[in-house]
Design an enzyme around this catalytic site. Structure first.
Site, short mmCIF file in Angstrom:
data_model
loop_
_atom_site.label_atom_id
_atom_site.label_comp_id
_atom_site.label_asym_id
_atom_site.label_seq_id
_atom_site.Cartn_x
_atom_site.Cartn_y
_atom_site.Cartn_z
N ASN A 99 14.85 8.78 10.80
CA ASN A 99 15.28 8.28 9.51
C ASN A 99 16.30 9.17 8.81
O ASN A 99 16.98 8.73 7.89
CB ASN A 99 14.07 8.08 8.58
CG ASN A 99 13.28 9.35 8.38
OD1 ASN A 99 12.80 9.94 9.34
ND2 ASN A 99 13.11 9.76 7.13
N CYS A 140 10.59 9.44 1.00
CA CYS A 140 9.17 9.65 0.73
C CYS A 140 8.89 11.06 0.24
O CYS A 140 7.77 11.38 -0.15
CB CYS A 140 8.34 9.35 1.98
SG CYS A 140 8.34 7.61 2.41
N HIS A 165 11.51 -3.64 3.91
CA HIS A 165 12.64 -3.37 3.02
C HIS A 165 13.85 -2.75 3.71
O HIS A 165 14.93 -2.71 3.13
CB HIS A 165 12.20 -2.52 1.83
CG HIS A 165 11.83 -1.11 2.16
ND1 HIS A 165 10.59 -0.76 2.63
CD2 HIS A 165 12.53 0.03 2.07
CE1 HIS A 165 10.55 0.54 2.80
NE2 HIS A 165 11.72 1.05 2.48
N THR A 203 -6.84 -8.17 0.67
CA THR A 203 -6.34 -9.54 0.55
C THR A 203 -4.90 -9.61 1.05
O THR A 203 -4.05 -8.85 0.61
CB THR A 203 -6.40 -9.99 -0.92
OG1 THR A 203 -7.75 -9.90 -1.38
CG2 THR A 203 -5.91 -11.43 -1.06
N GLY A 257 5.61 0.77 6.19
CA GLY A 257 5.68 1.59 7.38
C GLY A 257 4.75 2.78 7.36
O GLY A 257 4.18 3.16 8.38
N GLN A 310 13.25 2.31 11.22
CA GLN A 310 14.72 2.36 11.16
C GLN A 310 15.37 1.68 12.37
O GLN A 310 16.59 1.56 12.41
CB GLN A 310 15.18 3.82 11.08
CG GLN A 310 14.80 4.53 9.79
CD GLN A 310 15.67 4.11 8.62
OE1 GLN A 310 16.54 3.26 8.74
NE2 GLN A 310 15.42 4.71 7.46
#
Length: 359
Positions: free
Chosen positions: A132, A303, A182, A218, A57, A160
């Site tokens: 959040n 975070c 997640h 990638t 995110g 969220q």
């Protein structure tokens, strides 16, 4: 991770080849990747071409805000606006010159201020779908109407929101939306930016431009496959799961109030987040004591882990610094049970008693 998501990851992890290669192995990997893109797009009401896979995110937010702002400069638009209660991946743009949209005491964007601030010089406006820290559901539709009227792009961090409140990219009309795996039982390390076909943020990194010339690197085929499966399940279960989580959330709210706390979360907010202020304790102390008893809570955004300061979200909601450092967030997920809430109740009573003697 959800078992089905883990199964999808393991199956795709056995696929040999780089999805950008032209040989047969690469083509097989590409097929798995595009199937994941199609599955995720179907879950969120997007076209597969509108799904740009990212590392999570935060990267999706950065591309939308910084890349959208840079693209706007090419259109003669020099301003960027972000709400005062954004995740750090969006709020950090203020240090680069973005302006702040104020919020009220409930943490909702002040629409009158938005009407006054959003004009023809604004390139991109960013308003989180579900906060959040408090679970507040923002009036994104109302902000979109204002932004669209001024010709500005609207970005919404819906990390969220996915799996907890209805999300339909096509119907909602937002230009850019950030997602993360997640939060819905998918793997850590993958997210997505939904970008309308006619909206092209500038890339913020160098590389081969594998994801629509916007994001390079990638492509992680196995992570994408696992993300798509988790998102499909979360969206499919949304109505029943929201009802279940709302019941658990309300139990936590009632427990907290009975122990002298004040709620910072609105009753009509997202069903999986509760933010409370406990007078007479430091949230850090309470967090440590709960952790000792097997309860993992939070003092703001993960975070910012390890760098606890007064919550900027609560300060923007006109809470005092003292209140902001006495506030704790409880989050619920697909694995949370009634037994977990019972365990929290016992742990919280014990922890508060100890924390209040130490304050």
């Amino acid at each position: 991770m959800r078992p089905e998501s883990l199964e999808a990851f393991v199956a795709a992890a056995g696929v040999v080849g780089n999805a950008s290669s032209l040989h047969r192995s690469g083509q097989r990997a590409r097929r798995v990747l595009e199937e994941a893109r199609e599955e995720l797009a179907a879950a969120v009401g997007a076209d597969p071409a509108e799904v740009i896979f990212t590392s999570g995110g935060s990267e999706a937010d950065s591309i939308a805000v910084l890349g959208g702002w840079e693209a706007g400069r090419a259109r003669g638009r020099s301003r960027c606006l972000v709400s005062a209660v954004e995740h750090p991946a969006v709020g950090g743009a203020v240090k680069r010159g973005a302006e702040v949209l104020p919020v009220d005491r409930d943490g909702l964007v002040d629409l009158e201020a938005a009407r006054a601030m959003i004009d023809g010089d604004v390139a991109v406006v960013s308003v989180v779908a579900v906060n959040n820290e408090t679970g507040a559901v923002q009036p994104v539709g109302a902000v979109l109407e204002i932004a669209a009227g001024a010709g500005a792009w609207l970005h919404s961090d819906a990390v969220q929101a996915l799996g907890h409140v209805p999300l339909d990219f096509r119907a909602d009309g937002v230009d850019l939306v950030s997602l993360s795996a997640h939060k819905v039982g998918g793997p850590v390390g993958i997210g997505a930016l939904l970008a309308r076909r006619e909206v092209s943020p500038r890339p913020i990194g160098l590389g081969g431009g594998q994801e629509r010339e916007v994001r390079s690197g990638t492509q992680p085929v196995a992570l994408a496959s696992a993300f798509a499966r988790a998102a499909s399940l979360a969206v499919g279960e949304l109505e029943a799961e929201s009802t279940r989580l709302r019941g658990l959330r309300d139990r936590i709210s009632g427990l907290a109030v009975s122990l002298g706390a004040r709620l910072n979360s609105l009753p009509g907010g997202a069903p999986h987040i509760v933010n409370v202020t406990f007078d007479g304790v430091r949230a850090d102390d309470l967090l440590f004591l709960l952790d000792q008893r097997g309860v993992h809570a939070s003092v703001g955004s993960a975070c910012r882990a390890g760098v606890h300061q007064p919550s900027e979200v609560l300060l923007a909601m006109r809470r005092s610094e003292a209140e902001a450092v006495q506030s704790l967030r409880f989050s619920l997920g697909w694995t949370t049970t009634v037994a977990d809430i019972d365990a929290l109740a016992a742990a919280l009573r014990e922890s508060l008693a100890v924390a209040r003697t130490a304050f």
